[in-house]
Write an enzyme that holds these catalytic residues in place. Structure first.
Site, PDB file in Angstrom:
ATOM      1  N   LYS A  23      -9.481   1.209   8.371  1.00  0.00           N
ATOM      2  CA  LYS A  23      -9.390   1.812   7.042  1.00  0.00           C
ATOM      3  C   LYS A  23      -9.438   0.744   5.961  1.00  0.00           C
ATOM      4  O   LYS A  23     -10.126   0.871   4.946  1.00  0.00           O
ATOM      5  CB  LYS A  23      -8.102   2.632   6.949  1.00  0.00           C
ATOM      6  CG  LYS A  23      -7.849   3.315   5.617  1.00  0.00           C
ATOM      7  CD  LYS A  23      -6.852   2.609   4.730  1.00  0.00           C
ATOM      8  CE  LYS A  23      -5.469   2.540   5.282  1.00  0.00           C
ATOM      9  NZ  LYS A  23      -4.484   2.018   4.274  1.00  0.00           N
ATOM     10  N   ASN A  24      -8.720  -0.355   6.185  1.00  0.00           N
ATOM     11  CA  ASN A  24      -8.648  -1.415   5.179  1.00  0.00           C
ATOM     12  C   ASN A  24      -9.967  -2.147   4.993  1.00  0.00           C
ATOM     13  O   ASN A  24     -10.202  -2.751   3.943  1.00  0.00           O
ATOM     14  CB  ASN A  24      -7.541  -2.407   5.537  1.00  0.00           C
ATOM     15  CG  ASN A  24      -6.159  -1.834   5.341  1.00  0.00           C
ATOM     16  OD1 ASN A  24      -5.971  -0.867   4.614  1.00  0.00           O
ATOM     17  ND2 ASN A  24      -5.171  -2.413   6.004  1.00  0.00           N
ATOM     18  N   ARG A  94      -4.039   3.088  -3.523  1.00  0.00           N
ATOM     19  CA  ARG A  94      -4.042   1.704  -4.004  1.00  0.00           C
ATOM     20  C   ARG A  94      -5.459   1.138  -4.063  1.00  0.00           C
ATOM     21  O   ARG A  94      -5.813   0.406  -4.994  1.00  0.00           O
ATOM     22  CB  ARG A  94      -3.177   0.863  -3.056  1.00  0.00           C
ATOM     23  CG  ARG A  94      -3.262  -0.646  -3.266  1.00  0.00           C
ATOM     24  CD  ARG A  94      -2.660  -1.068  -4.581  1.00  0.00           C
ATOM     25  NE  ARG A  94      -2.806  -2.497  -4.809  1.00  0.00           N
ATOM     26  CZ  ARG A  94      -2.482  -3.106  -5.939  1.00  0.00           C
ATOM     27  NH1 ARG A  94      -2.005  -2.394  -6.939  1.00  0.00           N
ATOM     28  NH2 ARG A  94      -2.638  -4.395  -6.081  1.00  0.00           N
ATOM     29  N   ARG A 123       2.699  -4.631  -6.599  1.00  0.00           N
ATOM     30  CA  ARG A 123       1.430  -5.168  -6.105  1.00  0.00           C
ATOM     31  C   ARG A 123       0.518  -5.323  -7.318  1.00  0.00           C
ATOM     32  O   ARG A 123      -0.327  -4.490  -7.602  1.00  0.00           O
ATOM     33  CB  ARG A 123       0.831  -4.228  -5.048  1.00  0.00           C
ATOM     34  CG  ARG A 123       1.729  -4.100  -3.836  1.00  0.00           C
ATOM     35  CD  ARG A 123       1.009  -3.523  -2.652  1.00  0.00           C
ATOM     36  NE  ARG A 123       0.945  -2.072  -2.699  1.00  0.00           N
ATOM     37  CZ  ARG A 123       0.460  -1.336  -1.719  1.00  0.00           C
ATOM     38  NH1 ARG A 123      -0.016  -1.880  -0.645  1.00  0.00           N
ATOM     39  NH2 ARG A 123       0.433  -0.026  -1.830  1.00  0.00           N
ATOM     40  N   ILE A 330       5.737 -11.202   1.222  1.00  0.00           N
ATOM     41  CA  ILE A 330       4.623 -10.565   0.514  1.00  0.00           C
ATOM     42  C   ILE A 330       5.114  -9.468  -0.425  1.00  0.00           C
ATOM     43  O   ILE A 330       4.857  -9.499  -1.631  1.00  0.00           O
ATOM     44  CB  ILE A 330       3.604  -9.980   1.511  1.00  0.00           C
ATOM     45  CG1 ILE A 330       3.119 -11.066   2.478  1.00  0.00           C
ATOM     46  CG2 ILE A 330       2.421  -9.372   0.763  1.00  0.00           C
ATOM     47  CD1 ILE A 330       2.360 -12.202   1.812  1.00  0.00           C
ATOM     48  N   ARG A 400      -2.372   8.341   6.209  1.00  0.00           N
ATOM     49  CA  ARG A 400      -3.092   7.423   5.340  1.00  0.00           C
ATOM     50  C   ARG A 400      -3.763   6.300   6.135  1.00  0.00           C
ATOM     51  O   ARG A 400      -4.688   5.669   5.648  1.00  0.00           O
ATOM     52  CB  ARG A 400      -2.150   6.799   4.296  1.00  0.00           C
ATOM     53  CG  ARG A 400      -1.616   7.785   3.276  1.00  0.00           C
ATOM     54  CD  ARG A 400      -0.876   7.077   2.152  1.00  0.00           C
ATOM     55  NE  ARG A 400      -1.741   6.066   1.553  1.00  0.00           N
ATOM     56  CZ  ARG A 400      -1.447   4.772   1.492  1.00  0.00           C
ATOM     57  NH1 ARG A 400      -0.324   4.327   1.995  1.00  0.00           N
ATOM     58  NH2 ARG A 400      -2.271   3.927   0.932  1.00  0.00           N
TER      59      ARG A 400
END
Length: 421
Positions: A23-24, A94, A123, A330, A400
């Site tokens: 997905k990313n 996002r 973020r 992070i 997601r």
């Protein structure tokens, strides 16, 4: 998507898991189709909710999108005209920020609201904005929206303060249509960035430095994209999730396809806890250890330990002998799994960005709910490991990023059932 997942835990898992496409990696490729004219066919896109939301934005922008099959999408942005992305299409995604650069680079204007997504902390988009300004864009920012103008972007030398993955992706895409040469220093090195670069090279862009933190892009005024077929890489986080599950209760568990070199830090830590790992060219087989050893992890940009696997790895550490420390460098709210794990009997104490985990011999079944995508995934792993029947909520977050997770778990021996409540 069901409201909850019910899992009868305490059993071993065995067999093979075929992971889905990333997905990313797929989301930026979908946005990148706006840079050129002509059809692109993307193979391996998992039909998770984030991909579907990205599809909706492309259609709103007047791109021609055809769902050929569950994992095959054909996108033709030749006639794309709309230059504004409304808030109702960005509030939960996002990755919607990835439309900013393609729109301003190709059309000279972009307008969109700030992106949403999982609530795991701040973020920021400063790297995106700063880099676009260096390429010649004029940016107007309000409390809710970003506007970008540029008659023609120009190549530049950009030094990123932090190696933001989406920031790097946005600046790469903008540089493709910036006249001249662009250097991006301190660029993100994640394999998903390399996948985007490979796709853009297929589109006709000259890019050097793939896999390094210094990228060189030769921009051009247009990208006359010919019909393009591209197979998206496998989902690294899904690979890692199942490898961690294998270390918890695999007897044994084989995960494929995967590129083991992309998981070097995770595999190093899995070996450190005592898991037995067999590595091949495109799969990894892992067998559980009777009682894991405590280890410390610090998340960081690739190739460091990935923040998106920290919640899942914490489940393994909850069962370890001794005390482990997890330092999250992070995101400031990537410990959303801790409360649910504590309910299941884990010994966890959080102090700012550090979680201190005192291992226990076993986790117990419980009614728990995840607060974001990876936290929910970690609670699923804990439910598989725990003794008794657990009910896990927050399943809307799983949709997601994980495709057919319940079916994959059942295939390797997990007693799992979805229920609407």
């Amino acid at each position: 998507m069901p409201s909850v997942i019910v899992i009868d835990g305490g059993q071993e898992v065995t067999g093979e898991v075929q992971v889905s496409g990333s997905k990313n990696a797929g989301l930026p490729l979908m946005a990148a189709t706006l840079l050129g004219t002509g059809p692109s066919t993307l193979h391996g896109l998992p039909p998770v909710s984030d991909i579907k939301n990205m599809d909706s934005i492309l259609q709103y922008l007047s791109a021609d999108v055809t769902q050929v099959s569950d994992n095959l999408l054909k996108i033709d942005s030749t006639d794309a005209t709309s230059l504004s992305v409304p808030v109702q299409l960005t509030h939960s995604l996002r990755a919607s920020i990835l439309f900013l650069s393609p729109l301003v680079a190709r059309f000279g204007y972009a307008h969109q609201s700030f992106p949403g997504g999982c609530s795991i902390g701040t973020r920021p988009v400063e790297e995106h904005i700063k880099g676009l300004k260096q390429l010649g864009a004029r940016i107007i920012i309000t409390d809710t929206h970003i506007e970008a103008y540029a008659a023609q972007l120009q190549g530049a030398t950009i030094h990123m303060e932090t190696p933001s993955v989406t920031g790097t992706m946005n600046l790469i895409m903008a540089s493709c249509l910036a006249l001249g040469v662009t250097h991006i220093h301190n660029a993100a090195r994640e394999p998903e960035v390399s996948d985007l670069i490979d796709f853009l090279v297929r589109m006709g862009v000259e890019i050097h430095g793939t896999g390094t933190d210094h990228l060189l892009i030769h921009g051009r005024s247009t990208l006359p994209l010919s019909p393009c077929q591209y197979h998206i890489m496998e989902d690294r986080i899904e690979v890692g999730t199942f490898l961690i599950l294998g270390a918890i209760c695999g007897n044994p568990l084989t995960v494929y396809p995967c590129h083991p070199e992309q998981h070097a830090m995770l595999i190093k830590k899995l070996k450190a806890v005592g898991a037995r790992v067999h590595i091949s060219s495109n799969f990894v087989t892992i067998r559980k250890v009777k009682r894991p050893l405590a280890v410390d992890i610090i998340t960081g940009p690739y190739p460091a330990f990935p923040t998106d696997l920290q919640p899942q790895f914490m489940v393994l550490l909850c069962l370890a002998q001794g005390t482990s420390h997890v330092i999250e460098s992070i995101f400031e709210r990537q410990f959303g799994q801790c409360f649910g794990l504590q309910v299941m009997g884990a010994g966890i104490r959080v102090c700012e960005q550090t979680a201190i985990i005192s291992g226990v011999e076993k986790l117990c079944a419980a009614l728990v709910s995840g607060s974001d995508l990876r936290a929910t995934a970690s609670l699923i792993l804990a439910a598989v490991a725990g003794r008794g029947r657990s009910v896990v909520g927050g399943i809307e977050y799983l949709d997601r990023g994980y495709y057919n997770l319940e079916r994959k778990l059942a295939k390797i021996g997990v007693i799992v059932e979805s229920l609407d409540i």
